[in-house]
Design an enzyme around this catalytic site. Structure first.
Site, PDB file in Angstrom:
ATOM      1  N   ASP A  71     -58.723 -54.507 -38.637  1.00 56.37           N
ATOM      2  CA  ASP A  71     -58.888 -55.808 -39.285  1.00 56.37           C
ATOM      3  C   ASP A  71     -59.153 -55.565 -40.770  1.00 56.37           C
ATOM      4  O   ASP A  71     -60.203 -55.027 -41.133  1.00 56.37           O
ATOM      5  CB  ASP A  71     -60.074 -56.535 -38.628  1.00 56.37           C
ATOM      6  CG  ASP A  71     -60.342 -57.891 -39.275  1.00 56.37           C
ATOM      7  OD1 ASP A  71     -59.451 -58.417 -39.965  1.00 56.37           O
ATOM      8  OD2 ASP A  71     -61.457 -58.412 -39.083  1.00 56.37           O
ATOM      9  N   ASP A  85     -59.782 -57.510 -43.913  1.00 60.22           N
ATOM     10  CA  ASP A  85     -60.092 -58.860 -44.365  1.00 60.22           C
ATOM     11  C   ASP A  85     -60.241 -58.852 -45.883  1.00 60.22           C
ATOM     12  O   ASP A  85     -61.061 -58.099 -46.423  1.00 60.22           O
ATOM     13  CB  ASP A  85     -61.405 -59.303 -43.697  1.00 60.22           C
ATOM     14  CG  ASP A  85     -61.561 -60.810 -43.708  1.00 60.22           C
ATOM     15  OD1 ASP A  85     -61.135 -61.428 -44.707  1.00 60.22           O
ATOM     16  OD2 ASP A  85     -62.097 -61.364 -42.730  1.00 60.22           O
ATOM     17  N   ASP A 115     -62.936 -53.406 -40.771  1.00 57.91           N
ATOM     18  CA  ASP A 115     -64.149 -53.702 -40.018  1.00 57.91           C
ATOM     19  C   ASP A 115     -64.132 -52.867 -38.731  1.00 57.91           C
ATOM     20  O   ASP A 115     -63.432 -53.208 -37.769  1.00 57.91           O
ATOM     21  CB  ASP A 115     -64.185 -55.206 -39.698  1.00 57.91           C
ATOM     22  CG  ASP A 115     -65.447 -55.602 -38.951  1.00 57.91           C
ATOM     23  OD1 ASP A 115     -66.202 -54.701 -38.530  1.00 57.91           O
ATOM     24  OD2 ASP A 115     -65.688 -56.809 -38.800  1.00 57.91           O
TER      25      ASP A 115
END
Lengths: 315, 424
Positions: A94, A96, A267
């Site tokens: 992930d 982000d 993450d």
């Protein structure tokens, strides 16, 4: 581009007029009945343990409920509605934009802009390159999540891996462990060099001061950035200690910080969580009024492709 | 010429070994020399002890004694205890030495045949350029890999024969190393991976395979422990073999254990399985007895008192201070009982004495160490029993997939955490 929240009316319009099963990626479509689905009606993704036997059932549900957000598990289960009988899970990274450790834009808090989104895209591309070429994984997909990118790997060889193995893959892909030999042409050594150089390139003088570096040294490193980067790319990091004021302690602090910043590129909690639910590709990210979409050509990704009709018309 | 069945001495889990196991006599008629070998395996130091003759009887003796050793240790110990590690370490060392020996005697093919059953591998091409599936390995990398391995073993000057063990020769798929990565016996960032292949030397091949069999041995003992938890230890002989192996643990290993591996000592609730955590929070009327008197009482007592590794009939075999029971174990049980709805001991006060009964102190409310052994100290039920008897307690997390008994969950998580800390 403005990232505004979608109203209930806009959500309804999206799911009745724009959403189509053709927008679901094959890796979801072909395993639909084995995944757990979760929904958010405005209070977080609290409606979990849903299972859909057919894509038509899912379509009806989305059209009727127009959820604030829709999620599907990375895991495949024998009984997804009970989260029982785990079979395997995608390997996911992930990235982000709002959480990137070093951003060249001025976004703060939970905000994102096209600039930091593009930085997130570049990191996703970099991860995928390592997964494909070094680790020889082939089923690597990109999903634009609304605030960043998900790299979703569907190779069987990694899908049965557990938390410890996944944690090791994170270390490898992000470059967050110092290798015993930094000078090898291939293998993890070259990945570490690339990642460290990339991170250093983005370090500001202030960040160096935060690490505990003296101002004169930080200024010199910034001034001679090209030279520093060349040393890093050759794996000659130890030679940084020849810079005046860079003692063993400061060097170790710099190395530690670079490792840590590398580890924050993604993450890690998402990657090691084999029961995670992730935003469903094809669904609406109502917080920013963007479509979460499978990205077929990441190099030519345009955020325009993710803007729903209602948001276009707003402008 | 070595018979194909000889692979069993490298892989006791191979079909060839299973055939030998099936032909084994009942436990009570096990020949004394097999029993002796099963006990002494953990003491092996010399090459002579580790090497197995190619005769059918020698292979048979090796396999029977291996299984007797595993079953004996599972009868008296817990998964991931120091006894289990002693056994798996001895197994690892034996397999590694045998691989080395077979290579030395030019039986590399036999070793590769066994390895290939678990790991996809290729040999590096060395015709002018060093190639791995059409990718050229830079010569500098090749020699750096060799020197790195030599440095790791602290070797400075070696003859040609020994040097060949340190020269990269094979490549295995990194994904096939997942089991070793899971137990941190292989680290991805320490491997030299090119196009999905990890380039390794013969020594690393022996290490990888020996570690793999060691890990499988550990898992096998864990499964035996769970089996015995359910059906009971089938024979006194197994207890006796296990006790004798247990007595062979070197004192320094025990000392190191205390500092590095943790398990012994205070309870670590963060590593409790979901069912125990749920029971600690209290349950509703229907499931109180099972949650408190059966699951929590056995789990907390074994987890607190016996992570030293052994199973015993009496708690007094482990502790010399009853305050551990009164102040550390029982308060947690009472608190969980109070959290039940309705509170368990309010409407069923007689059940309080039952707790001590299940702990082995007989029917009493004031347990004394001397009472230990008056009743049976109940073992922690297996997961399938918990599922059937108290389905509401069973909300498995990812870790639960790996175990069949709540205690195994606890020991395994403690062991993993300890391994991470010690950098093992």
């Amino acid at each position: 581009m403005q990232f505004r929240e979608a109203t209930l009316e806009e959500r309804k319009r999206f799911y009745s007029e724009e959403w189509g099963k053709k927008d679901l990626p094959d890796f979801i479509l072909h395993t639909l009945s084995l995944r757990e689905f979760g929904f958010d009606y405005g209070e977080g993704p609290s409606h979990r343990y849903n299972q859909f036997m057919t894509v038509e059932q899912l379509a009806d549900f989305l059209k009727n409920k127009s959820p604030y957000a829709a999620y599907a598990s990375v895991a495949l289960y024998e009984q997804p509605s009970m989260r029982k009988g785990w079979l395997k899970s995608e390997l996911v990274f992930d990235v982000d934009a709002k959480d990137l450790p070093l951003k060249s834009c001025n976004c703060s808090g939970g905000a994102v802009c096209e600039k930091c989104l593009d930085e997130a895209r570049q990191i996703a591309v970099m991860f995928a390159e390592t997964l494909r070429s070094d680790l020889d994984l082939h089923n690597v997909n990109f999903v634009y999540s609304g605030r960043g990118f998900h790299v979703r790997v569907n190779d069987d060889a990694v899908m049965t891996m557990e938390q410890t193995e996944r944690a090791q893959i994170i270390e490898y892909v992000t470059g967050s462990v110092v290798p015993a030999d930094m000078t090898m042409a291939l293998g993890y050594s070259h990945i570490f060099r690339d990642r460290v150089a990339r991170t250093f390139e983005r370090l500001s003088e202030q960040k160096m001061l935060d690490i505990g570096m003296r101002k004169a040294l930080a200024q010199q490193l910034i001034k001679e950035k090209d030279k520093v980067l060349a040393l890093m790319r050759k794996g000659q990091l130890q030679e940084l200690q020849n810079f005046s004021g860079m003692g063993e302690k400061t060097f170790q602090q710099l190395l530690e910080s670079l490792k840590k910043l590398n580890s924050e590129l993604t993450d890690g909690k998402v990657t090691i969580d084999t029961k995670r639910i992730l935003r469903l590709p094809s669904s609406l990210h109502s917080g920013v009024s963007m479509k979460c979409i499978l990205v077929r050509n990441i190099e030519n990704f345009s955020i325009e492709d993710a803007i729903p009709k209602f948001a276009r018309e707003r402008a | 010429m070595i018979a194909p069945g000889y692979v069993a001495i490298l892989d006791p889990f191979a079909p060839e070994a299973q055939d030998i196991v099936r032909a084994s006599p009942p436990l009570e008629s096990m020949p004394p020399e097999i029993i002796e070998r099963a006990i002494n395996r953990v003491k092996w130091k010399s090459s002579k002890e580790r090497i197995v003759d190619t005769s059918a009887s020698a292979i048979q003796s090796e396999i029977w004694s291996f299984y007797l050793m595993c079953q004996g240790i599972a009868a008296v110990s817990y998964p991931y205890s120091r006894e289990v590690r002693l056994v798996t370490e001895a197994t690892r060392e034996a397999i590694k030495y045998r691989m080395y020996d077979l290579f030395k005697r030019r039986h590399e093919d036999l070793c590769l045949d066994v390895v290939e059953r678990y790991f996809k591998f290729v040999q590096l091409e060395r015709e002018g350029r060093i190639k791995l599936k059409n990718t050229e390995i830079p010569r500098e990398d090749y020699f750096k890999l060799r020197d790195k391995r030599l440095a790791e073993d602290g070797v400075e000057i070696v003859d040609d024969r020994a040097l060949s063990q340190y020269v990269p020769k094979y490549a295995v798929r990194w994904t096939d190393l997942a089991l070793l990565m899971r137990y941190r016996r292989a680290e991805l960032t320490k491997l030299y991976v090119v196009n999905g292949w990890a380039v390794i030397t013969p020594r690393e091949l022996w290490d990888i395979f020996a570690n793999f069999i060691g890990t499988k041995t550990e898992e096998y003992i864990a499964s035996l422990y769970e089996h015995f938890s359910e059906s009971g230890v089938p024979s006194k002989l197994l207890n006796s073999v296990g006790e004798k192996i247990s007595a062979l643990i070197p004192p320094e290993a025990e000392l190191r254990e205390r500092f590095i591996r943790i398990p012994r000592g205070k309870l670590r609730p963060e590593f409790f399985p979901p069912c125990v955590k749920k029971a600690l929070g209290g349950v509703g009327a229907g499931g109180r007895n099972y949650a408190i008197a059966v699951l929590l009482t056995s789990f907390l007592s074994y987890a607190r008192v016996s992570p030293s590794g052994k199973v015993a009939m009496r708690m007094a075999d482990f502790i010399d201070d009853i305050s551990i029971v009164r102040e550390e174990i029982v308060p947690l049980i009472l608190e969980a009982a109070e959290h039940c709805n309705p509170p368990f001991f309010k409407d069923q006060p007689q059940e309080k004495a039952n707790i001590f009964y299940h702990l082995g102190f007989g029917m009493t409310l004031e347990p004394r160490l001397n009472d230990s052994g008056k009743s049976k100290w109940y073992r922690t039920p297996n997961c399938n029993k918990v599922q059937i008897s108290a389905p509401s307690l069973c909300e498995p997390d990812e870790f639960c997939r790996k175990i069949k008994n709540p205690l195994t969950y606890y020991y395994r998580r403690l062991a993993e955490q300890a391994m991470e800390r010690s950098g093992d």
